[in-house]
Structure formats: C-alpha cells, structure tokens
Enzyme design. Structure first.
Site, PDB file in Angstrom:
ATOM      1  N   HIS A 330       2.712   8.373   0.205  1.00 40.78           N
ATOM      2  CA  HIS A 330       2.869   8.670  -1.198  1.00 40.78           C
ATOM      3  C   HIS A 330       2.963  10.000  -1.599  1.00 40.78           C
ATOM      4  O   HIS A 330       2.524  10.980  -1.114  1.00 40.78           O
ATOM      5  CB  HIS A 330       1.635   7.743  -1.921  1.00 40.78           C
ATOM      6  CG  HIS A 330       1.833   6.548  -1.773  1.00 40.78           C
ATOM      7  ND1 HIS A 330       2.466   5.553  -2.207  1.00 40.78           N
ATOM      8  CD2 HIS A 330       0.803   5.495  -1.048  1.00 40.78           C
ATOM      9  CE1 HIS A 330       2.211   4.410  -1.885  1.00 40.78           C
ATOM     10  NE2 HIS A 330       1.092   4.366  -1.165  1.00 40.78           N
ATOM     11  N   CYS A 373       7.392   9.820  -3.438  1.00 40.32           N
ATOM     12  CA  CYS A 373       7.943   9.970  -4.679  1.00 40.32           C
ATOM     13  C   CYS A 373       7.715  11.296  -5.121  1.00 40.32           C
ATOM     14  O   CYS A 373       6.863  12.147  -4.794  1.00 40.32           O
ATOM     15  CB  CYS A 373       7.254   8.953  -5.588  1.00 40.32           C
ATOM     16  SG  CYS A 373       7.657   7.289  -5.551  1.00 40.32           S
TER      17      CYS A 373
END
Length: 508
Positions: A330, A373
C-alpha cells in the site's frame, strides 16, 4: 563433430534445474531409465554422442529451447540464426509435443504445480516424485503411465482447465497444429483479448544450420562460419555495462498481510490479495534476466529500512552491474505503507544507494519498481475516437479490450496524508518506475495481480529479447496500462530517472 572442450564450458554454466529441463527434452531420443542416471551436462552430451548426434546442432537447439541464449556464443551462432534455421521444416529435432510440454511447465507458477500434483496425486508414486514434485517429473511420469502422449491429451487438458484456463490454450494450439516456441509466456491480463503487442518478425536471411543447401565454394557451411549478427556492444560509451552473471541482486518486497496495521483502529489497510501473483512473475522475469532474486514477505517499516541499508550501505556490489528493487505494498504520496501501518518515504529507500553511501554501485544503474498508490485521487476515463476510419480488425480488437475490461468490482482493489515527492536522490544512474502518477490511485486484481506489474513483466520479457532499452519498454507499459478501464477510471504509470546512458538487459 562434437567439440568436447566447448561442451565442458557449457556444462560449467548450467544449473541443476536446467540439466533436468535438458533431460526432459531428450526423452524422445534417450530412454527415461538411462536419463535417470545422468547427473550433469557432460554425461548427457556423451549419451547424445552415443545416439548418433555427433555434432553440436542438437545441443544448440536444446540450449535455445531452454532460453540459454548466452551460451550460443560458444558455438559462434546467434539466437536469430538458430531461430531462423528452426523455422525450416525438418531442421528441428525436438518434437512440437515435447516443446509444448516444456513451455507449459515453464509458464506454471509454484502454486499451480502444487495444485496439479494434488489433482493427480493418486497417479503418482510419492517415492518417485520426492518431497517437492516438479512439473517436468510429473509430465514424464504421466507419459510412462500412458496418461499422456502426442495423441492422448485429455487428462492434461482437463487438469489444466481446473487450474488455469490460460494453460489450456497452449495445449489446444498444439492440437490444431500450431508450432513454434513463443519467447514470452501468457500473462493473466492477456486472457480474452488480442495482445497489444505483435511478435518480433524475422527479416534477415541466414544459412541453414546443417543444411547442404548453404554452401561456400561448393562446401557446406559449418556453424563456425555463420555470419555474425551482433548487437551494439555494452562497452560503448552510451550503454551501461551489463555482462556480469549474475547481473546483480533483485530484491522483491511483497507486502500482503496488513493484520498488524489493523490493530490500530485508525488504520483500515486491507490485505493485498493477488500480490503473490505479481511477486511470482517478477521473480520469474528477473531470474531470466540473470539476476539473483531475493523475495521478502510482509515487512514492517523498520524491516524495510534495515533491508535497504543492508543491500545499500552494507553490501559490496563489486563484480555486479546493476541493482533492482521491486516493492509491492500500500502507499501514500511519496511513501510506502508497511505491514505495521507505518510509512517509509521512497526518498529514504533510494537514498541508501547513492554513490556516497554505496560506492560499489557508483556509475551503475539502480532500478526501483513500486506498485502502490501515490495519493487518493481518481483518474477519470475519457472516451476517445480516432480521427479517421478504422479497419474491421481494429474494431474487433477494441471490442475484445472492452469486454476484458468489464471485470466485477469485487475483483478489483486499490493500493491506497502526504509527504514530499522528491523520491529520487540528487545523484545519477537512478530509475524509479511508479505504478501511478503523483496524487493518484493504482489498481490490483485480487486474482490476477496488478495491471502495472503484469504489463511490466510482459514487456520486460518481450522487450529485452528485442534488445530494447528500458525507457522504450516503460513507454509501452504506460500505453498498455493507460488503455485499461478500471472501475470506470484510468491508471497512468510514471517513470522517473537520472540515467546517464541507455539501459538494456540483453538475453542473448
């Protein structure tokens, strides 16, 4: 005549897995029982000599089939020359059936091999298969038990269908007469659509290996006399040196379990299902590119920092030509979120490899690929139309792409607060490949991995065989990923670099 000195040098460069692959490819010319006693390449080459293969041509075909193109130089031939001569009917000695089985085994992931063994475990002897059965051993055993043959593919097809539909395609292609050895395997997102990329076309004419039709002054051409088809040398001023074996370390950090982070009520990071698929393909591709691959799973922020310090400031990369790091996790703007929910700035990760902190990598390329991201904004999908007529074939390809894009939302996840975006050190020879541009989301399928990593692996595999430089490859990755429709949005990868030369990973 076989040159035993050359074959000795070749054997010195072959690993145990490659010897097993060569033995499997020789099953049609050497009985299985005699192959079982062979432990190295020298034994195998002598067996082939006893069987009447008294020249190097069959050995060259074997090495080409297992994609050890670098060893072809011992026979003064190139990959392109071998490829051309194998297209001529009658020149190939390895059957299309045997090649199909080998390529099928190569494309299967570790998990798929385990599932294959489970489904057919009643057919195999545990004593013969050992603790870790290989796909090639299982296929050979299926042939022994007459569960598999050139005209007996039912069991293989049905088993592959229960594991992965894409595996069945190779079997069906063989059944309808499709031959040839594609250099790039099937990737998860290729299913149900036409490929954006065309296969390399062969335009050069070279003498046929072992053919009486290719002569010089009335005499047959020997392999030593083949015309040289050299690519630009890596010693030239504008290309990074890439000659060491291994070329360097490739560190893969695969963060998938975020249960530790969720102990903090303020953290809502989901587990990253599908990340193992990405790690598997990255490992496969970089091993093929001659890197020493090291995979580390589920690292905390401190462990990530310690790992980077170990391979940066505390590792001597003398004798190596490059360093690669792939991070699957992440992320936030300019940072990675570790499994404990803590952030590690990308700038910190890359800082361990500057010329000052890691002198043994000075002047050598440092490559980082990050699937995460870089913010929470959503890139809107904007329909476009060509300013001119399109052919019927192009329209059909577009329809296939649109159908492939209609994936259920439950299969799609986001690898998703701000930190500075100065991710590359003020130093030369860095390349950072980001899954998405600053501030935006990146996407991952829970069953087929991430769009960026899968496109990256496929294009690295294809582009490196074409001797393309890394920036050309990443441009094509940008094009492929940007064409995908993801939850009605788009994703645009972004490479950042301070490279001072062209970076190539030649495989021949």
């Amino acid at each position: 005549m076989m040159d035993l000195r050359v074959l000795h040098e070749v054997d010195e460069d072959l690993g145990s897995d490659e010897i097993s692959a060569l033995k499997f490819l020789c099953l049609d010319v050497i009985p299985k029982k005699k192959l079982e006693s062979i432990e190295d390449g020298k034994d195998l080459f002598l067996r082939l000599k006893d069987k009447g293969f008294d020249d190097n041509l069959f050995v060259v075909e074997l090495l080409y089939t297992i994609q050890r193109f670098d060893l072809l130089k011992h026979f003064n031939v190139t990959r392109e020359q071998v490829s051309n001569q194998l297209l001529i009917p009658g020149n190939a000695k390895i059957s299309a059936f045997r090649k199909m089985l080998y390529e099928l085994a190569e494309e299967m992931t570790t998990d798929e091999v385990k599932r294959f063994y489970f489904l057919l475990s009643d057919c195999f002897s545990k004593q013969k298969m050992g603790e870790q059965p290989t796909m090639l051993n299982m296929l050979a055993e299926m042939e022994t038990k007459e569960l598999l043959g050139e005209d007996n593919l039912t069991c293989l097809e049905e088993t592959c269908k229960r594991i992965n539909e894409t595996l069945v395609k190779k079997v069906k292609k063989y059944k309808v007469g499709g031959q040839g050895s594609p250099t790039v395997g099937t990737y998860p997102f290729d299913v149900g659509r036409g490929s954006y990329l065309s296969s390399p076309t062969i335009t050069s004419a070279v003498p046929m290996m072992g053919s009486q039709q290719s002569t010089q002054n009335g005499q047959p051409l020997q392999s030593q006399q083949w015309s040289s088809m050299r690519v630009a040398s890596n010693t030239e001023q504008d290309i990074y040196r890439m000659e060491s074996r291994p070329r360097g370390f490739c560190v893969i950090i695969n963060n998938k379990d975020f249960s530790q982070a969720r102990k903090d009520p303020s953290k809502t990071l989901k587990d990253r299902k599908g990340s193992d698929v990405d790690a598997e393909y990255l490992s496969k591709v970089f091993k093929k590119l001659y890197f020493d691959v090291i995979q580390l799973n589920d690292l905390t922020a401190k462990q990530i920092s310690d790992t980077m310090a170990k391979f940066g400031t505390r590792t001597n990369h003398g004798g190596k030509d490059c360093f690669v790091c792939c991070i699957l996790s992440h992320g936030l703007k300019g940072a990675i979120e570790a499994t404990d929910g803590q952030q590690v700035a990308i700038q910190e990760i890359t800082s361990y490899f500057t010329s000052r902190k890691c002198p043994s990598l000075a002047g050598k390329p440092k490559v980082f690929f990050i699937q995460a991201c870089q913010g929470q904004k959503f890139q809107m999908s904007i329909p476009i139309q060509a300013d001119g007529p399109t052919s019927e074939e192009e329209e059909e390809q577009e329809e296939e792409k649109e159908e492939a894009a209609q994936q259920p939302e439950s299969d799609m996840e986001i690898d998703a607060s701000t930190v500075p975006m100065d991710v590359i050190p003020d130093d030369s020879d860095f390349l950072l490949g980001m899954a998405t541009v600053e501030d935006y989301l990146s996407y991952r399928s829970v069953s087929r991995g991430s769009f960026y990593i899968q496109a990256l692996c496929k294009n690295l595999e294809l582009g490196c065989e074409r001797n393309e430089d890394i920036l050309s490859i990443l441009t094509r990755v940008n094009r492929e990923v940007s064409r995908e429709t993801l939850l009605n949005g788009r994703q645009m990868p972004e490479p950042r670099y301070t490279l001072t030369k062209k970076l190539l990973f030649p495989v021949a």
